[in-house]
Enzyme design. Structure first.
Site, PDB file in Angstrom:
ATOM      1  N   LYS A 112      31.446  23.126  66.878  1.00  0.00           N
ATOM      2  CA  LYS A 112      32.090  22.119  67.649  1.00  0.00           C
ATOM      3  C   LYS A 112      31.832  21.018  67.469  1.00  0.00           C
ATOM      4  CE  LYS A 112      32.156  25.808  71.327  1.00  0.00           C
ATOM      5  NZ  LYS A 112      33.289  26.399  70.887  1.00  0.00           N
ATOM      6  N   GLY A 113      30.565  20.414  67.346  1.00  0.00           N
ATOM      7  CA  GLY A 113      30.059  18.916  67.083  1.00  0.00           C
ATOM      8  C   GLY A 113      30.704  18.282  65.849  1.00  0.00           C
ATOM      9  N   GLU A 153      25.867  23.596  71.809  1.00  0.00           N
ATOM     10  CA  GLU A 153      25.484  24.540  70.447  1.00  0.00           C
ATOM     11  C   GLU A 153      24.094  24.108  70.069  1.00  0.00           C
ATOM     12  OE1 GLU A 153      29.675  26.503  69.125  1.00  0.00           O
ATOM     13  OE2 GLU A 153      29.026  24.558  68.186  1.00  0.00           O
ATOM     14  N   GLY A 213      45.183  24.885  77.587  1.00  0.00           N
ATOM     15  CA  GLY A 213      46.068  25.383  76.627  1.00  0.00           C
ATOM     16  C   GLY A 213      47.347  25.030  76.705  1.00  0.00           C
ATOM     17  N   ALA A 214      48.393  25.948  76.803  1.00  0.00           N
ATOM     18  CA  ALA A 214      49.856  25.565  76.736  1.00  0.00           C
ATOM     19  C   ALA A 214      50.315  24.784  78.203  1.00  0.00           C
ATOM     20  CB  ALA A 214      50.542  26.997  76.846  1.00  0.00           C
ATOM     21  N   THR A 272      41.828  28.504  67.335  1.00  0.00           N
ATOM     22  CA  THR A 272      40.358  28.114  67.231  1.00  0.00           C
ATOM     23  C   THR A 272      40.249  26.647  67.030  1.00  0.00           C
ATOM     24  OG1 THR A 272      39.994  30.050  65.729  1.00  0.00           O
ATOM     25  CG2 THR A 272      38.039  28.922  65.848  1.00  0.00           C
ATOM     26  N   ASP A 287      38.242  21.464  70.228  1.00  0.00           N
ATOM     27  CA  ASP A 287      37.468  20.265  69.370  1.00  0.00           C
ATOM     28  C   ASP A 287      38.412  19.221  68.946  1.00  0.00           C
ATOM     29  OD1 ASP A 287      35.230  22.022  69.849  1.00  0.00           O
ATOM     30  OD2 ASP A 287      35.506  22.954  67.956  1.00  0.00           O
ATOM     31  N   SER A 320      47.126  21.247  66.062  1.00  0.00           N
ATOM     32  CA  SER A 320      46.002  22.263  65.550  1.00  0.00           C
ATOM     33  C   SER A 320      46.083  23.772  66.014  1.00  0.00           C
ATOM     34  CB  SER A 320      44.643  21.988  66.295  1.00  0.00           C
ATOM     35  OG  SER A 320      43.711  23.023  66.283  1.00  0.00           O
TER      36      SER A 320
HETATM   37  O1  RIB Z   1      35.314  25.486  68.738  1.00  0.00           O
HETATM   38  C1  RIB Z   1      35.520  26.320  67.789  1.00  0.00           C
HETATM   39  C2  RIB Z   1      34.089  26.350  67.039  1.00  0.00           C
HETATM   40  O2  RIB Z   1      33.206  27.236  67.766  1.00  0.00           O
HETATM   41  C3  RIB Z   1      33.980  26.958  65.643  1.00  0.00           C
HETATM   42  O3  RIB Z   1      34.193  26.089  64.493  1.00  0.00           O
HETATM   43  C4  RIB Z   1      32.717  27.816  65.526  1.00  0.00           C
HETATM   44  O4  RIB Z   1      31.749  27.332  64.607  1.00  0.00           O
HETATM   45  C5  RIB Z   1      32.117  27.393  66.964  1.00  0.00           C
HETATM   46  O5  RIB Z   1      31.181  26.417  66.955  1.00  0.00           O
END
Ligand code: RIB
Length: 321
Positions: free
Chosen positions: A48-49, A148, A229-230, A259, A263, A295
Site C-alpha cells: 500500500k505504501g 502494513e 467504491g462505485a 486491487t 491506493d 485504476s
Molecule cells: O492495496 C493493495 C495492496 O495491498 C497490494 O498491492 C498488496 O501488496 C497489499 O499491500
C-alpha cells in the site's frame, strides 16, 4: 547516525510498506477449502505504501519513500523500479538476511479481490527511520502512512510531522489505538475498513457511511474520508461534525481489477493536497475518485495507475447528505 541530506523539495513523503504482488485471476474467488482453475497470473509491484507513493509520483508529485526491502532479488528489482518511477529512495533500505514482503492476491472476473500479505522486511521499519530522515519530515508537504508496517513506527512518523498527514488505516484493525486515529490530519479508509474500525455493520449505503464518519470523529479523528467504491467517497471534519459531504464518481464501463484502487485514490489525494492546497476538499476528493476509477478499469496494482491527471480542470459534483 546517518542523516538525510536531501535538498530537493519533497511534496509527498510516504512512510510505509513495499510488497511484491503475486496475482492470480479466476472467474470467481474460491470458497474455503476449494481449488479453482485460474486463467492468468502475474507478478507486480505493490504494497500500500509504495502504491500510494507511485500513484502520487505518476500524477506529477515529487515523492520520497521511507521503507524496508529484503536483500533478495525481489528487493533489488523493486528498488530499481521505484527509481524508474522517480521516487526518492535515499531511505529505502535493503535489510540483510530479510525477505521482501509479498502479497498473494486472487482477483475475480467481477474485479473483487482477496489479499494475504506476509510483510517480511517491512516489519523492520522503526522510529529510528523517522529520526534518520528528519530533514524530510521537516520539509515535505504531505506525509502518507498505512498499517502494513509497525504501528509504533507509524505513530512516531505521524507525531514527528508538522504538515498535513494522511493515515490510510489499512489493513483495518479491530482495535485501532486511539492515539493513531488522533495523530493524523486525515483518517482515510474504505467501507470495509470503516466498518471494522468502528464496529459498525457493513457500510454499503450512504446512510451507513454517515454513521461510520460520525463514529470515527467521535473516536478522535480530525478529518475523515471513507471511500465507497462505485459510490465515490464521503467526508466529514471535526470542525463541523454534523455536516457530511458526498462526492460521487461517474459510472465505470467495466470493472476489471479493484486491487490498489484505494491506493490510487490516496496517492492522487496526496498529490492534489500538496499541489492545489487552496482548492475545496470536494475538488481534491473528486480528482482522487477519478484516478481510482481509472485504476479499476485496468489490471494490476501499480500497473493500473494513470500517468498524469485524469479529467484536469473538471468541476466535481458534491452534496450534503
Ligand atoms: O492495496 C493493495 C495492496 O495491498 C497490494 O498491492 C498488496 O501488496 C497489499 O499491500
Amino acid at each position: 547516525m546517518e542523516v538525510c541530506a536531501c535538498t530537493e523539495e519533497v511534496e509527498v513523503l510516504v512512510f510505509g510498506s513495499v510488497i511484491v504482488d503475486f496475482v492470480a485471476y479466476a472467474e470467481r474467488l474460491p470458497k474455503a477449502g476449494e481449488t479453482l482453475h485460474g486463467h492468468k497470473f502475474m507478478t507486480g509491484y505493490g504494497g500500500k505504501g509504495a502504491n500510494q507513493c507511485v500513484a502520487a509520483a505518476r500524477q506529477g508529485a515529487k515523492t520520497a519513500m521511507i521503507a524496508k526491502l529484503g536483500d533478495d532479488s525481489w528487493g533489488s528489482n523493486y528498488l530499481q523500479q521505484l527509481r524508474k518511477e522517480n521516487v526518492n529512495v535515499d531511505f529505502v533500505e535493503q535489510c540483510q538476511g530479510e525477505a521482501t514482503g509479498i502479497a498473494q492476491i486472487s482477483v475475480a472476473d467481477s474485479g473483487e479481490n482477496h489479499i494475504i500479505i506476509v510483510v517480511g522486511a517491512n516489519n523492520l521499519l522503526s522510529g529510528n527511520d523517522v529520526e534518520k530522515a528528519r530533514n524530510l519530515f521537516k520539509t515535505a508537504k504531505i506525509l502518507v502512512c498505512q498499517f502494513e508496517t509497525p504501528l509504533n513506527a507509524t505513530l512516531d512518523a505521524l507525531n514527528a510531522f508538522e504538515g498535513i498527514s494522511i493515515l490510510n488505516a489499512a489493513p483495518a484493525l479491530v482495535a485501532t489505538p486511539p492515539e493513531l486515529i488522533k495523530a493524523a490530519t486525515i483518517f482515510c479508509v474504505n467501507e470495509t475498513e470503516a466498518a471494522l474500525t468502528t464496529g459498525c455493520e457493513a457500510i454499503s449505503k450512504l446512510e451507513h457511511a454517515k454513521v461510520g464518519l460520525h463514529k470515527l470523529l467521535e473516536m478522535g479523528a480530525k478529518n475523515v474520508i471513507i471511500t465507497l467504491g462505485a459510490l465515490g467517497a464521503v467526508y466529514a471534519t471535526s470542525a463541523d461534525p454534523h455536516k457530511f459531504i458526498h462526492v460521487p464518481v461517474g459510472k465505470v464501463p467495466k470493472v476489471v481489477d479493484t486491487t490498489g484502487a484505494g491506493d490510487a485514490f490516496i496517492g492522487a489525494l496526496a498529490y492534489n493536497m500538496a499541489r492545489f492546497s487552496s482548492l475545496p476538499w470536494h475538488q481534491l476528493i473528486g480528482a482522487a475518485n477519478q484516478v481510482a476509477a481509472y485504476s479499476v478499469q485496468h489490471p494490476g496494482t501499480q500497473a493500473s495507475f494513470p500517468t498524469g491527471q485524469v479529467n484536469k480542470g473538471v468541476e466535481y459534483a458534491w452534496k450534503e447528505f
